[in-house]
Every structure is written in C-alpha cells, then in structure tokens.
Write a protein that holds these residues in place. Structure first.
Motif, PDB file in Angstrom:
ATOM      1  N   ASP A 280      88.177   7.269 -26.594  1.00 29.21           N
ATOM      2  CA  ASP A 280      86.911   7.720 -26.015  1.00 29.21           C
ATOM      3  C   ASP A 280      86.991   9.195 -25.643  1.00 29.21           C
ATOM      4  N   ALA A 281      88.091   9.583 -25.013  1.00 28.89           N
ATOM      5  CA  ALA A 281      88.213  10.947 -24.496  1.00 28.89           C
ATOM      6  C   ALA A 281      89.595  11.497 -24.779  1.00 28.89           C
TER       7      ALA A 281
ATOM      8  N   SER B 152      76.223   6.085 -20.172  1.00 26.61           N
ATOM      9  CA  SER B 152      75.180   5.142 -19.763  1.00 26.61           C
ATOM     10  C   SER B 152      74.053   5.037 -20.793  1.00 26.61           C
ATOM     11  N   LYS B 153      74.067   5.921 -21.789  1.00 28.72           N
ATOM     12  CA  LYS B 153      73.010   5.934 -22.804  1.00 28.72           C
ATOM     13  C   LYS B 153      73.343   4.974 -23.947  1.00 28.72           C
ATOM     14  N   ASP B 154      72.341   4.758 -24.832  1.00 27.32           N
ATOM     15  CA  ASP B 154      72.594   4.015 -26.056  1.00 27.32           C
ATOM     16  C   ASP B 154      73.630   4.761 -26.885  1.00 27.32           C
ATOM     17  N   LYS B 155      74.395   4.023 -27.686  1.00 28.34           N
ATOM     18  CA  LYS B 155      75.482   4.629 -28.447  1.00 28.34           C
ATOM     19  C   LYS B 155      75.020   5.798 -29.304  1.00 28.34           C
ATOM     20  N   SER B 156      73.836   5.701 -29.865  1.00 29.63           N
ATOM     21  CA  SER B 156      73.350   6.758 -30.759  1.00 29.63           C
ATOM     22  C   SER B 156      72.968   8.027 -30.006  1.00 29.63           C
ATOM     23  N   LYS B 157      72.908   7.943 -28.682  1.00 27.86           N
ATOM     24  CA  LYS B 157      72.465   9.098 -27.885  1.00 27.86           C
ATOM     25  C   LYS B 157      73.536   9.598 -26.922  1.00 27.86           C
ATOM     26  N   ARG B 158      74.771   9.218 -27.167  1.00 24.85           N
ATOM     27  CA  ARG B 158      75.840   9.602 -26.248  1.00 24.85           C
ATOM     28  C   ARG B 158      76.352  11.013 -26.526  1.00 24.85           C
ATOM     29  N   VAL B 159      75.460  11.962 -26.347  1.00 22.11           N
ATOM     30  CA  VAL B 159      75.815  13.366 -26.549  1.00 22.11           C
ATOM     31  C   VAL B 159      75.176  14.183 -25.435  1.00 22.11           C
TER      32      VAL B 159
ATOM     33  N   ARG C 191      90.498  11.253 -32.963  1.00 25.09           N
ATOM     34  CA  ARG C 191      89.030  11.210 -32.984  1.00 25.09           C
ATOM     35  C   ARG C 191      88.569  10.790 -31.589  1.00 25.09           C
ATOM     36  N   ALA C 192      87.686  11.577 -30.984  1.00 18.03           N
ATOM     37  CA  ALA C 192      87.270  11.307 -29.606  1.00 18.03           C
ATOM     38  C   ALA C 192      85.817  11.716 -29.402  1.00 18.03           C
ATOM     39  N   ARG C 193      85.092  10.922 -28.615  1.00 22.92           N
ATOM     40  CA  ARG C 193      83.708  11.301 -28.298  1.00 22.92           C
ATOM     41  C   ARG C 193      83.667  12.509 -27.373  1.00 22.92           C
ATOM     42  N   TYR C 194      84.673  12.596 -26.490  1.00 19.95           N
ATOM     43  CA  TYR C 194      84.679  13.670 -25.504  1.00 19.95           C
ATOM     44  C   TYR C 194      85.977  14.470 -25.620  1.00 19.95           C
ATOM     45  N   LEU C 195      85.834  15.784 -25.547  1.00 16.27           N
ATOM     46  CA  LEU C 195      86.985  16.681 -25.612  1.00 16.27           C
ATOM     47  C   LEU C 195      87.028  17.486 -24.316  1.00 16.27           C
TER      48      LEU C 195
ATOM     49  N   LEU D 192      89.153   9.551 -15.712  1.00 15.85           N
ATOM     50  CA  LEU D 192      88.535   8.905 -16.865  1.00 15.85           C
ATOM     51  C   LEU D 192      89.128   7.525 -17.128  1.00 15.85           C
ATOM     52  N   VAL D 193      90.425   7.360 -16.909  1.00 17.13           N
ATOM     53  CA  VAL D 193      91.040   6.037 -17.032  1.00 17.13           C
ATOM     54  C   VAL D 193      90.462   5.096 -15.985  1.00 17.13           C
ATOM     55  N   ARG D 194      90.332   5.596 -14.769  1.00 16.21           N
ATOM     56  CA  ARG D 194      89.753   4.769 -13.683  1.00 16.21           C
ATOM     57  C   ARG D 194      88.302   4.391 -13.979  1.00 16.21           C
ATOM     58  N   ALA D 195      87.628   5.236 -14.761  1.00 16.80           N
ATOM     59  CA  ALA D 195      86.232   4.955 -15.121  1.00 16.80           C
ATOM     60  C   ALA D 195      86.135   3.956 -16.273  1.00 16.80           C
ATOM     61  N   GLY D 196      87.281   3.532 -16.817  1.00 17.76           N
ATOM     62  CA  GLY D 196      87.288   2.512 -17.851  1.00 17.76           C
ATOM     63  C   GLY D 196      87.312   3.045 -19.270  1.00 17.76           C
ATOM     64  N   LEU D 197      87.551   4.332 -19.455  1.00 19.43           N
ATOM     65  CA  LEU D 197      87.576   4.901 -20.790  1.00 19.43           C
ATOM     66  C   LEU D 197      88.978   4.826 -21.392  1.00 19.43           C
ATOM     67  N   ASN D 198      89.008   4.781 -22.710  1.00 19.28           N
ATOM     68  CA  ASN D 198      90.263   4.870 -23.448  1.00 19.28           C
ATOM     69  C   ASN D 198      90.597   6.357 -23.588  1.00 19.28           C
ATOM     70  N   VAL D 199      91.663   6.791 -22.948  1.00 16.89           N
ATOM     71  CA  VAL D 199      91.952   8.217 -22.817  1.00 16.89           C
ATOM     72  C   VAL D 199      93.308   8.555 -23.428  1.00 16.89           C
ATOM     73  N   GLN D 200      93.348   9.657 -24.141  1.00 15.52           N
ATOM     74  CA  GLN D 200      94.612  10.221 -24.599  1.00 15.52           C
ATOM     75  C   GLN D 200      94.729  11.641 -24.066  1.00 15.52           C
ATOM     76  N   CYS D 201      95.858  11.944 -23.445  1.00 13.74           N
ATOM     77  CA  CYS D 201      96.147  13.295 -22.971  1.00 13.74           C
ATOM     78  C   CYS D 201      97.316  13.829 -23.791  1.00 13.74           C
ATOM     79  N   ILE D 202      97.190  15.056 -24.296  1.00 14.12           N
ATOM     80  CA  ILE D 202      98.278  15.664 -25.063  1.00 14.12           C
ATOM     81  C   ILE D 202      98.672  16.995 -24.441  1.00 14.12           C
ATOM     82  N   ASP D 203      99.910  17.387 -24.682  1.00 19.95           N
ATOM     83  CA  ASP D 203     100.384  18.690 -24.220  1.00 19.95           C
ATOM     84  C   ASP D 203     101.499  19.160 -25.150  1.00 19.95           C
ATOM     85  N   MET D 204     101.507  20.455 -25.432  1.00 17.31           N
ATOM     86  CA  MET D 204     102.549  21.006 -26.291  1.00 17.31           C
ATOM     87  C   MET D 204     103.894  21.084 -25.588  1.00 17.31           C
ATOM     88  N   ALA D 205     103.869  20.974 -24.268  1.00 16.32           N
ATOM     89  CA  ALA D 205     105.112  21.016 -23.491  1.00 16.32           C
ATOM     90  C   ALA D 205     105.847  19.683 -23.598  1.00 16.32           C
ATOM     91  N   GLY D 206     107.050  19.650 -23.031  1.00 15.79           N
ATOM     92  CA  GLY D 206     107.859  18.443 -23.086  1.00 15.79           C
ATOM     93  C   GLY D 206     107.582  17.458 -21.975  1.00 15.79           C
TER      94      GLY D 206
END
Length: 506
Positions: free
Chosen positions: A11-12, A428-435, A135-139, A28-42
């Motif tokens: 999702d994010a 909270s919007k319909d899937k087609s309008k989540r922008v 692939r993520a809806r939110y960046l 975002l995790v607490r809000a129920g979204l599937n979240v991936q966090c990345i970092d170039m550091a170790g």
C-alpha cells in the motif's frame, strides 16, 4: 539476459528509516496499511546512522529529542545527560523500532533508483537496487533535510595526498592522534568536531570563512531528581511544546531588548548564557533578537565580549569574532572557544587570506603559505532540501522544503501526522478514486506565505544553509515556514477538518 526483477506490491512505500521514516512506518502500519520501508544504509537511524563524527550531539535537550507518542517510553527509557550523543540517539531509534516490531517492515542496503507514476494503475512503480521493484499506491519520501553532503568548490581537492574526510561520512579508521589536522567549516558540526578532537590531535588548524556566535550548551549529567521532575510534568511539557513557536522547550519571551538598561540587558544575557542552549539564548532573554537589528547588536556585543574574555590570544579572539549579526541557526558548544587557548590549536582567518587551492601537501592560501596537513576534514554541511508537491499524486515529502522551522523531531511528527491524515482520507474513497494531489495554486500560496513570513527576519541578512546560501551557485530561496510550529499545526488541523481544500483529485 538479466534475471527478472523481484516485484513487491504494498500500500505504502516509505523511503528512509530515520526519525521520519520510523514514525511514518509506525503510523501507517497502525492504520492497517501494508507498508514497506527501505533505506540504503545498513540499519535505521538516517542522519544519526551516517553522522558518526566525534562530538556529534543533539542541540535539543534529551527529554525532548525523542518521540512524544509513547508515554511509557518517555518515562522509562534511560538517559542521564542534558544532551544526547549520536551513539545514544542511534540506540534509542533502534530501541523504538524493536519495541514496536517495525523491523519486519524494513529492508536495508536497498536504494531507490527511480520512481514513476502509473496514471492508469494509480500506482507508483519504484525501481531499487538488487533488482527490486516496489509497486505502491503511496510514496513517502523521508530522505531527511540534511542527507546530501556538500563539498566546497575548491580547486585541487582531488590532488590532496593525505586523508580527506567529510563529517557526513566519517571514517573511523583514520587515525587522528598526533596528526596535523585541518578543518574547513565551523557551523554546528565543525564546532562539535573541533571541540572533541582538539585534545587528541598533534595540531588542529581551523580554516574559517564565517566566524560563528556560539554559547555553552549546558551539557552535563542531570542532577538528582531532574528526571523525576521531567516525568511528572511530561504532559504539560508536551502541551507547551505543541503550542510554542520553536518547540525547543525554552521560554519564548516577548520583552523588547531596548526597553531595558544596559545593566539589565547584560544580566539577562548572562542568565541565559549560564543556563546554556543556543535557542534559549536567542529566544529566552528577549523576544526581538531575530527582528530588531539594534537589539540583535546588543546580543552580538555580549557574545563578542565573551570571546574576548575566554580566548587569551588577541589574534585568535579577533579571528573568532563575527562581524555580522547573530542571525544564523543558533549554535551551542561544550567548550569551543576554550580550545583556542591550547597551544596545538590555531585558526586561519579566511577573511584576511582566502584558500587558493588544495595541494598534495595540504592547503595553499592566497598569501602563498602552504599549510601542511596529514588529515583534511570538511565540516561543510549539506545540500539541504513541503509535505506534498503538485504534479506528484499520492507522493509526500517529510522534512522537505518550506516545512516549519523548529525542533526537527517535533516538526517531523507534525508532518507525518498530516501525511497520515491525507492517506487515510484517500483510503476512504472508492478504489478508482484513491488519488490525492496538492493543487498548484495552493503550493504557490504556501510558497508566497513563506516568503512573506521571512520578511523582516534578520535570518535573511546572513549567508546560511537555511536559505541555500552554503552551496555555490545556488539561488537563494525560503526553505522554511517561519510562522512557528504552532501556526503550522493549526494550519494542518484546519486542512484536515475542512476536507483538504488544498488538495484535489488529478
């Protein structure tokens, strides 16, 4: 043929695992979204992962240099000094990530290489190192305000035969003990480095272009009962922080400097000098040091007198005294001026003789002298970089341009809270309008407001990274919202309450 990329759909996507990235992932995790966090550091840490230079320390008191949202952790996590050093900050951030089980949402040694928006799929497609596509809806870009090292434009840098270090990428393998060390840059980082290494090196030479006003930090072990008092008053402390302009936990007085006698002015300046903290000195003695040049000059006179009082060599004292206003980001130190009383510490005043070039042996100045150096340190800061930008749907920036100018961890929390509200509204919007995308006219209005708010501020009169003046050739611009954290938060609350009028579906 290359192997097919690994594709991860979430999702994010949060880019950066510093203070902002950790909190973004948590919210975002607490809000129920599937979240991936990345970092170039170790590992986690962001700025505090990379900035391992000697003396690296917060300039906000320890009890505020942390997240506000875990009240149990605020009162139980151990600390015993007024200010917190880099290793302790890193340990604290790792603790938060582990306590809240966030590490399973994080990937390290993973760098975002490019990102493109698919208007058809309403998705960000982000290519990363190691042949990974996310692939993520939110960046959410949480790359940090101070993340890209700034190297000075000095001829001959590549010819230097000694060890060269930038403080943003410190190399612990370089031996400083007994060496002749030169340092360029005397902002907050440079002051901290010089103070820390002066007793260890054979000789230290500061090549100084712009002298800085600095006051004692007040660092030290907290007295008995201090932590208990903080714990008992934490709720009130945070209420005061959220309603303040600077969020540094210091009184923000309104007294006008010139309404008081010279004796009273000196007494007030001495009081905040003795208490320590650069922001306390700027905002807690009088309320007009940043707007009234006559008042500011009174502070300058006091600070210059302190340099004369501390530094015994008149030549060094002269070099250390600024001639411009006290109108850069306030500095504090743990004995900076005192190190110039050491026989092994010297200063080259670049106002008198500029750097001509870096040569294999060291630095050549315009007077023809070659200053031979074993190690050359660049403490020359960062190429410093809105919460959202028009033309970039569902993309948000933490600690981007024109965020509130205040205590950064507190600003970051405020920005992440707004970004989370934007995403929850979109979800909270319909899937087609989540922008959701900020309107270009709203972006311009915010930029115009930031320009308007800085008019009359003495900060604008000095060359500083706050306006991009530290990067040669860079057009100066208003990089912050100077209306105060409280006003920024009021704007954000109103934006949420009124249904995000500054945003639109593209």
């Amino acid at each position: 043929m290359g192997s097919s990329p690994q594709v991860l759909s979430v999702d994010a996507l949060v880019v950066g695992a510093g203070v902002g990235g950790i909190y973004s992932t948590y919210r975002l995790v607490r809000a129920g979204l599937n979240v991936q966090c990345i970092d170039m550091a170790g590992d986690v840490g962001g700025t505090w992962y990379w900035n391992t230079y000697p003396g690296a320390m917060s300039d906000t008191e320890t009890y505020l240099y942390r997240y506000s949202w875990d009240s149990d952790d605020l009162r139980s996590y151990p600390w015993n000094r007024h200010y917190i050093y880099q290793p302790e900050i890193l340990d604290y951030l790792r603790h938060v990530v582990d306590k809240h089980n966030l590490r399973k949402h994080m990937r390290f040694l993973t760098e975002m290489q490019n990102a493109s928006w698919s208007d058809q799929e309403k998705t960000w497609v982000v290519s990363c190192s190691d042949n990974l596509v996310i692939r993520a809806r939110y960046l959410i870009n949480s790359l940090g305000l101070l993340s890209k090292p700034n190297y000075p434009d000095i001829p001959g840098i590549s010819s230097y035969a000694g060890k060269l270090i930038h403080t943003a990428r410190w190399d612990d393998s370089v031996e400083l003990a007994g060496k002749t060390v030169g340092i360029i840059g005397n902002g907050s980082t440079g002051v901290q480095v010089m103070t820390a290494i002066a007793p260890k090196v054979g000789r230290l030479v500061s090549f100084q272009r712009h002298p800085q006003y600095s006051v004692p930090s007040g660092q030290g072990t907290v007295p008995d009962g201090y932590r208990e008092q903080i714990n008992q008053n934490y709720d009130k402390i945070w209420q005061d922080v959220w309603s303040s302009s600077t969020a540094f936990g210091v009184p923000e007085v309104t007294d006008k400097t010139m309404d008081f006698s010279p004796e009273e002015r000196n007494k007030a300046f001495q009081r905040v000098w003795d208490q320590g903290n650069g922001f306390r000195f700027m905002f807690s003695a009088f309320g007009d040091l940043t707007t009234n040049s006559e008042a500011n000059e009174e502070a300058c006179k006091f600070l210059r007198s302190k340099i004369d009082e501390i530094v015994k060599d008149p030549k060094k004292a002269r070099a250390l005294k600024p001639r411009d206003l006290y109108a850069r980001r306030p500095l504090c130190d743990t004995g900076y001026y005192e190190i110039f009383n050491r026989d092994n510490v010297d200063i080259v005043d670049l106002r008198d003789t500029s750097i001509e070039s870096v040569v294999p042996e060291g630095i050549k100045t315009a007077d023809g002298l070659v200053h031979k150096l074993d190690v050359l340190i660049f403490a020359t800061g960062f190429d410093a970089i809105e919460v959202a930008c028009s033309g970039f749907p569902n993309m948000y920036i933490i600690s981007g341009p024109q965020g509130a100018f205040a205590n950064f961890p507190v600003v970051i929390e405020s920005e992440v809270d707004l970004v989370t509200e934007c995403i929850l509204h979109t979800e909270s919007k319909d899937k087609s309008k989540r922008v959701l995308e900020v309107k270009s006219e709203a972006e311009q209005q915010w930029s115009d407001l930031c320009d308007k708010l800085v008019e009359g501020s003495l900060f604008k009169t000095t060359a500083s990274w706050i306006f991009g003046c530290n990067v040669k050739g860079r057009k100066t611009s208003t990089k912050f919202f100077f209306g105060g954290l409280n006003q920024y938060r009021n704007w954000a609350k109103n934006e949420v309450a009124t249904g995000f009028p500054s945003f639109a579906n593209p």
